[in-house]
Write an enzyme that holds these catalytic residues in place. Sequence first.
Site, short mmCIF file in Angstrom:
data_model
loop_
_atom_site.label_atom_id
_atom_site.label_comp_id
_atom_site.label_asym_id
_atom_site.label_seq_id
_atom_site.Cartn_x
_atom_site.Cartn_y
_atom_site.Cartn_z
N CYS A 231 0.90 -1.17 0.00
CA CYS A 231 0.00 0.00 0.00
C CYS A 231 0.92 1.21 0.00
O CYS A 231 1.26 1.75 1.05
CB CYS A 231 -0.87 -0.02 1.25
SG CYS A 231 -1.95 -1.45 1.34
N ALA A 232 1.35 1.62 -1.16
CA ALA A 232 2.60 2.36 -1.24
C ALA A 232 2.51 3.89 -1.28
O ALA A 232 3.42 4.58 -0.87
CB ALA A 232 3.37 1.90 -2.47
N GLY A 235 4.47 7.15 -1.17
CA GLY A 235 5.73 6.56 -1.59
C GLY A 235 6.98 6.93 -0.80
O GLY A 235 8.09 6.65 -1.25
N ASN A 236 6.82 7.49 0.39
CA ASN A 236 8.03 7.81 1.17
C ASN A 236 8.79 6.55 1.53
O ASN A 236 10.03 6.52 1.49
CB ASN A 236 7.64 8.55 2.45
CG ASN A 236 7.46 10.03 2.19
OD1 ASN A 236 7.92 10.53 1.17
ND2 ASN A 236 6.79 10.72 3.09
N LYS A 237 8.03 5.52 1.89
CA LYS A 237 8.72 4.28 2.28
C LYS A 237 9.26 3.58 1.03
O LYS A 237 10.29 2.92 1.09
CB LYS A 237 7.77 3.38 3.08
CG LYS A 237 7.36 4.05 4.39
CD LYS A 237 6.39 3.24 5.21
CE LYS A 237 5.85 4.03 6.37
NZ LYS A 237 4.84 5.05 5.99
N CYS A 357 0.22 4.08 11.40
CA CYS A 357 0.40 5.30 12.21
C CYS A 357 -0.82 5.41 13.14
O CYS A 357 -1.39 6.47 13.31
CB CYS A 357 0.61 6.54 11.36
SG CYS A 357 -0.69 6.84 10.16
C1 LIG Z 1 -0.91 4.62 5.10
S1 LIG Z 1 -1.07 4.90 3.41
C2 LIG Z 1 0.48 4.36 2.79
C3 LIG Z 1 1.59 5.34 2.98
C4 LIG Z 1 2.85 4.93 2.26
N1 LIG Z 1 3.28 3.63 2.67
C5 LIG Z 1 3.98 5.91 2.45
O1 LIG Z 1 4.86 5.69 3.27
O2 LIG Z 1 4.02 6.92 1.75
C6 LIG Z 1 -2.11 3.63 2.90
C7 LIG Z 1 -2.30 3.53 1.41
O3 LIG Z 1 -2.99 2.32 1.14
C8 LIG Z 1 -3.76 2.50 -0.02
N2 LIG Z 1 -4.72 1.38 -0.08
C9 LIG Z 1 -5.84 1.19 0.64
N3 LIG Z 1 -6.40 0.02 0.33
C10 LIG Z 1 -5.60 -0.57 -0.59
C11 LIG Z 1 -5.63 -1.81 -1.30
N4 LIG Z 1 -6.62 -2.69 -1.12
N5 LIG Z 1 -4.64 -2.08 -2.17
C12 LIG Z 1 -3.62 -1.20 -2.37
N6 LIG Z 1 -3.55 -0.02 -1.73
C13 LIG Z 1 -4.52 0.29 -0.85
C14 LIG Z 1 -4.35 3.86 0.18
O4 LIG Z 1 -4.76 4.42 -1.05
C15 LIG Z 1 -3.18 4.62 0.81
O5 LIG Z 1 -2.46 5.28 -0.18
#
Ligand SMILES: C[S@@+](CC[C@H](N)C(=O)[O-])C[C@H]1O[C@@H](n2cnc3c(N)ncnc32)[C@H](O)[C@@H]1O
Length: 512
Positions: A231-232, A235-237, A357
């Site tokens: 769930c990227a 994209g920081n990670k 978080c």
């Molecule tokens: C907490 S954020 C991720 C932050 C990211 N890891 C970062 O460090 O920048 C959660 C992400 O999961 C995505 N998401 C939610 N359900 C999902 C799914 N079933 N498949 C893929 N991505 C999903 C959301 O759109 C959101 O962008």
Amino acid sequence: MALYAKAADILEKVEGKRGTVKTLVFESKFQNIKQLFALVCETQKYSSVLQELIESTKLLKQTKVKMTQAKVLVYDLLIGQGIKCGGPWKVMMTKHRARLEAALARMKIKQKVTKNRDLLPSSVQQAEGVLLPRYVRVNTLKTTVDDAVDYFKRDGFSYLGEANRLDDLDLKAKSFVRDLHLSDLLVFAPKTEFHEHFLYKAGHVILQDKASCLPAFLLNPPTNSHVIDACAAPGNKTSHLAAIMKNKGRLFAFDLDAKRLSTMSTLLLRAGVRCQQLAHQDFLKVDPADPQYKDVEYVLLDPSCSGSGMVCLGTDPSPPDPEREQRRLGNLAAFQLRCLNHALGFPRLQRLVYSTCSVHTEENEKVVAAGLQQNPAFRLVHLLPVWPERGLQPLSQCLRASTTKTLTHGFFVALLERHSDAVSTAPPSLEEAASSTPRQEVTSASPSEEAEGRPAVTAPPLASLSSEEEEEEEEEKMEVKTSPVEGQAKKKRKRNKKKKKKKKAAATPIVA
Ligand SMILES: C[S@@+](CC[C@H](N)C(=O)[O-])C[C@H]1O[C@@H](n2cnc3c(N)ncnc32)[C@H](O)[C@@H]1O
């Protein structure tokens, strides 16, 4: 006008407990997310003050706007940066400006304060008092920590060296240190502004909270590995993973949200990431049996969560409806567990980092405990013994983070590692390889040790050399000096020695 309409819409949903500011802003598809986020947060903070002003001036009766629209407009007019739109709302607010300013002045006199900030309810003022250090991750794809330090020094910041204790992160303006836990992280005084800084704009540094740097750091995928960021976006990670992998290998990144993915794509380009393969796809529908994922050994899973660990920042100061909140957490936890189970199903997976978080155990320890129970081939790795805040018992192997104990946003991280050969296609982990061989002195870093930031030894000497092996090495060195016949005899002797050694090894008990 679009900014105010969007902000009012989000505020209405937040007040109706239909989501957090953070999630709603990200979901809004608004172009300038930062600006929208700041406006909603600030308006929400001043909500009770604004409501009083709007009611005392009878603004709603005299205009056709809704309360939430009035709140964002009055906020920006009196407290924020002034009305930024044109059109009917600008005309309307200009018309009522003098009355609103007079009402604000009366309110201050009544409360015997001079600053707008002092009008805030005490609970909000306390939360405002939480000032976290400004964390700056050096993007090692574009520069080195030393070069970044030099640049900041030339830019007028004074460098105080590497921090030894958390207290060292309590910094004055214009000074900075290197973090005590994460080597590519620099720490500055709270609110140090870098959004316009050259190093930020050029992608040499990434503004990322320290806790959010833990997942990639702990997963620590080697160069040339195949990795999934489930769930990227934004994209920081992902960019942190790419930096750790030195842009070598394959990094499959998925997200459901097209807008966030497109932001991510821009950010990754700026960060110089090249090993990624972005997919606008539901991670739960990614087929683990697809041959393109056959070599995936590492997964970073940072799924959507309640965001309850984020400071401010968009949490409604009024108490939530407990039933609704519980339902929401239940839904989130169910989704998170589905993601975890799905991720653990990749056939060659060795290590997975799960992070949120959130401060809620429902989304953290409980999800991980259920995932482990349903996937017995995996176990928890004990992370960073020096980290001051642990997962709630009994999952103390995991890490938690908070404003008070780690000077970060609230966060949770777990690292799961495969520990059995339940899946025949999976190669053994270093630890398994080591434990299936007779050994006395294992000098390689186990995956757990790597997770703790200790370097891995690439060719692990599993046992100390026996005198026979030393002899053999000596013989091999001398081989070129012997005649062909002598050489053949020697080879025969060697073969016999090897056979003897194999028998002996089979009889040696495994030392764990
Ligand atoms: C907490 S954020 C991720 C932050 C990211 N890891 C970062 O460090 O920048 C959660 C992400 O999961 C995505 N998401 C939610 N359900 C999902 C799914 N079933 N498949 C893929 N991505 C999903 C959301 O759109 C959101 O962008």
